[in-house]
Design an enzyme around this catalytic site. Structure first.
Site, PDB file in Angstrom:
ATOM      1  N   CYS A 402     -29.943  37.131  12.270  1.00 25.33           N
ATOM      2  CA  CYS A 402     -30.589  36.677  11.035  1.00 25.33           C
ATOM      3  C   CYS A 402     -30.814  35.172  11.133  1.00 25.33           C
ATOM      4  O   CYS A 402     -29.996  34.460  11.721  1.00 25.33           O
ATOM      5  CB  CYS A 402     -29.720  36.961   9.814  1.00 25.33           C
ATOM      6  SG  CYS A 402     -29.527  38.701   9.415  1.00 25.33           S
ATOM      7  N   GLU A 436     -33.835  39.289  16.926  1.00 20.17           N
ATOM      8  CA  GLU A 436     -33.758  40.705  16.586  1.00 20.17           C
ATOM      9  C   GLU A 436     -34.930  41.082  15.701  1.00 20.17           C
ATOM     10  O   GLU A 436     -35.281  40.362  14.770  1.00 20.17           O
ATOM     11  CB  GLU A 436     -32.424  40.977  15.878  1.00 20.17           C
ATOM     12  CG  GLU A 436     -32.119  42.442  15.642  1.00 20.17           C
ATOM     13  CD  GLU A 436     -30.713  42.659  15.110  1.00 20.17           C
ATOM     14  OE1 GLU A 436     -30.565  43.338  14.072  1.00 20.17           O
ATOM     15  OE2 GLU A 436     -29.763  42.140  15.734  1.00 20.17           O
TER      16      GLU A 436
END
Length: 546
Positions: A402, A436
């Site tokens: 994140c 990601e």
């Protein structure tokens, strides 16, 4: 696309109680179109009045997600179709155009969504794929590209084409000879994907040889370079079927019911800033009814009132995030925080970040993660600016799980600084990394901009030797920058730099790209200084439970 609403007779008149209605826009008639029970229900779609960025009135199509009654006055929570969820809001009855209302289709006795009980029935537009199939229409098929390197001598057939025919596009020359470097299987037309060690040259598009680069055989790395479309930047809009059980923060959307689709926190006070959340965050239910949620800006603990916060500050002795300070230059510092050793802080950080990240889900088990918090220092302490998290062990070469810059610090260069710092850590670790997937819309823009500037900086810095064109490979670009090869290739394609000419891949740098890059680099004042980084990577595979 937002629905364009045509004017109706009498639309130019302003009704009593009507606020800010543009001339020529429809007037909401309370009795124009209601449900058989005489009320607007959840799942309805209709145009809703809102102000755009130019401060002009518009009527985009929106969906009613919830209805509540406050002191006898009804409020409707709407989601604007084809708009980001952070624009969702509560609106009054006067802002609804009831003459164009669309009621949801009747569902089975037990409404389900994706087979999950408890979700709201789908609205008419959610049934488009099924209806399209029933009518015989062909739905678009996503592009899937599979690269195979170091092929054996036996040829393998490419569906619908010659075995070793190189890819081409309308902007590239199409030679008749065959390439033996690699073979590509293509399901639908795509731009050419270069080999990591294929020859490449850089030319300006106007023909003058300002910069030229031809590729040399690259050094092989131990990391696995084979990638699928899921790893490419272009697949960032896709949603994985399920999150990895090793600590992934990617949402599988199974939790995306009527509750989590709505913002539940009205306002957050963090230090000297007041933040308006964009998305749902699973704070305790009793805090969601408060007008303001108060957070300690150093330990991120939350309180019900300003008096609770003041009482907490007399006891809290933190003036910086817990953990080790591994970077400091000027007023910018980075702290490394272990999700196992500082579990309370890490969980509070995830709760705060979820208010501004929609594509990530929250796991209270923060043990598998490291958090790198960027702060700005003044006489009162180290104030949080943003952060990124990463897995201690990632089998997919993810160097970011994140990443977030808090809204008060956005559009000031801090986002690229966070991205640059994540790749600086990857350089120290001797690895290539990639974020990601999927990325948020703002994250996608930031990463594309960073990748473009970093790769162009290398290409423009190459110097020719003995009058020949400078040469470089994708392997070498990846090693210098620690950017994963798939991201390097997708960035070159995004910039439209790759062409195939006389048996080799050439990179064409136009004057517009060069000038635009130079202007962008002049504005990029914040950069990471590797000399100020004090970081020793740990081998987490040799540790028991982190």
């Amino acid at each position: 696309m937002a629905e364009v609403v045509s004017p109706v007779p009498g639309a130019g008149r302003r009704e009593p109680g009507e606020v800010g209605r543009a001339r020529g826009t429809p007037v909401a008639d309370p009795g124009a179109a209601l449900s058989p029970q005489g009320e607007i229900i959840e799942g309805c779609r209709l145009p809703v009045l809102r102000r755009n960025q130019d401060n002009e009135d518009e009527w985009p199509l929106a969906e009613i997600l919830s209805v509540k009654d406050i002191s006898g006055r009804k409020l409707f929570y709407v989601h604007y179709i084809d708009f980001n969820k952070r624009l969702d809001e509560w609106v009054t009855h006067e802002r609804l155009d009831l003459k164009k209302i669309q009621f949801p289709k009747k569902e089975a006795k037990t409404p389900t969504k994706n087979g999950l009980p408890g979700s709201r029935p789908g609205s008419p537009e959610r049934e488009v794929p099924a209806s399209a199939q029933a009518s015989g229409k062909t739905l678009p098929i996503p592009v899937q590209i599979t690269l195979r390197f170091n092929l054996p001598k036996e040829r393998e057939a490419i569906p619908g084409g010659e075995p070793d025919q190189p890819l081409s596009s309308s902007s590239c020359l199409q030679p008749n000879h065959r390439s033996t470097k690699r073979k590509v299987e293509v399901v639908s037309p795509a731009t050419p994907v270069p080999n990591e060690t294929a020859p490449a040259s850089v030319f300006p598009q106007n023909g003058s040889a300002r910069r030229a680069v031809a590729a040399q055989p690259g050094r092989k790395r131990k990391s696995n370079c084979l990638g699928t479309d899921e790893d490419s930047q272009d697949s960032s809009d896709g949603i994985p079927s399920a999150p990895r059980m090793t600590g992934s923060l990617v949402s599988d959307r199974s939790h995306d019911d009527i509750v989590t689709r709505m913002k539940n926190i009205e306002c957050i006070e963090l230090g000297r800033h007041r933040l308006k959340p964009w998305y749902f965050s699973p704070y305790p239910q009793e805090l969601t009814t408060l007008p303001v949620l108060y957070l300690c800006e150093f330990c991120l603990k939350y309180g019900r009132s300003l008096k609770c916060l003041q009482r907490h500050l007399t006891k809290c002795d933190l003036r910086h995030p817990p953990g080790n300070e591994i970077y400091r230059k000027g007023t910018i510092s980075f702290f490394e925080i272990d999700g196992r050793k500082n579990k309370s802080y890490s969980q509070n950080l995830c709760l705060l970040a979820k208010c501004f990240l929609d594509h990530k889900t929250l796991y209270y088990d923060t043990d598998p993660f490291l958090f790198y918090v960027m702060t700005e220092y003044d006489c009162k302490g180290f104030h949080i600016v943003g952060y990124f998290s990463k897995e201690k062990e990632s089998t997919e070469d993810y160097n970011v799980a994140c990443i977030l810059t808090l809204p008060p610090y956005q559009r000031r260069g801090y986002g690229k600084l966070l991205i640059e710092f994540s790749y600086e850590l990857s350089k120290v670790e001797g690895k290539t990394g990639t974020p990601e997937k999927p990325l948020s819309d703002l994250g996608l823009l930031s990463y594309r901009s960073y990748w473009s500037q970093t790769i162009l900086e290398i290409l423009m810095g190459l110097k020719s030797e003995s009058g020949e064109r400078p040469q470089i490979t994708i392997n070498e670009i990846s090693e210098i920058t620690s950017i994963k090869k798939e991201d390097v290739i997708s960035t070159l394609q995004y910039l439209n730099l790759i062409n195939y000419y006389k048996g080799q891949y050439i990179l064409t740098l136009s004057e517009d790209i060069v000038d635009g890059h130079e202007r962008a680099m002049l504005k990029r004042l914040l950069r990471i200084d590797s000399k100020c980084l004090h970081f020793t990577p740990k081998d987490w595979s040799k540790r028991g439970k982190w």
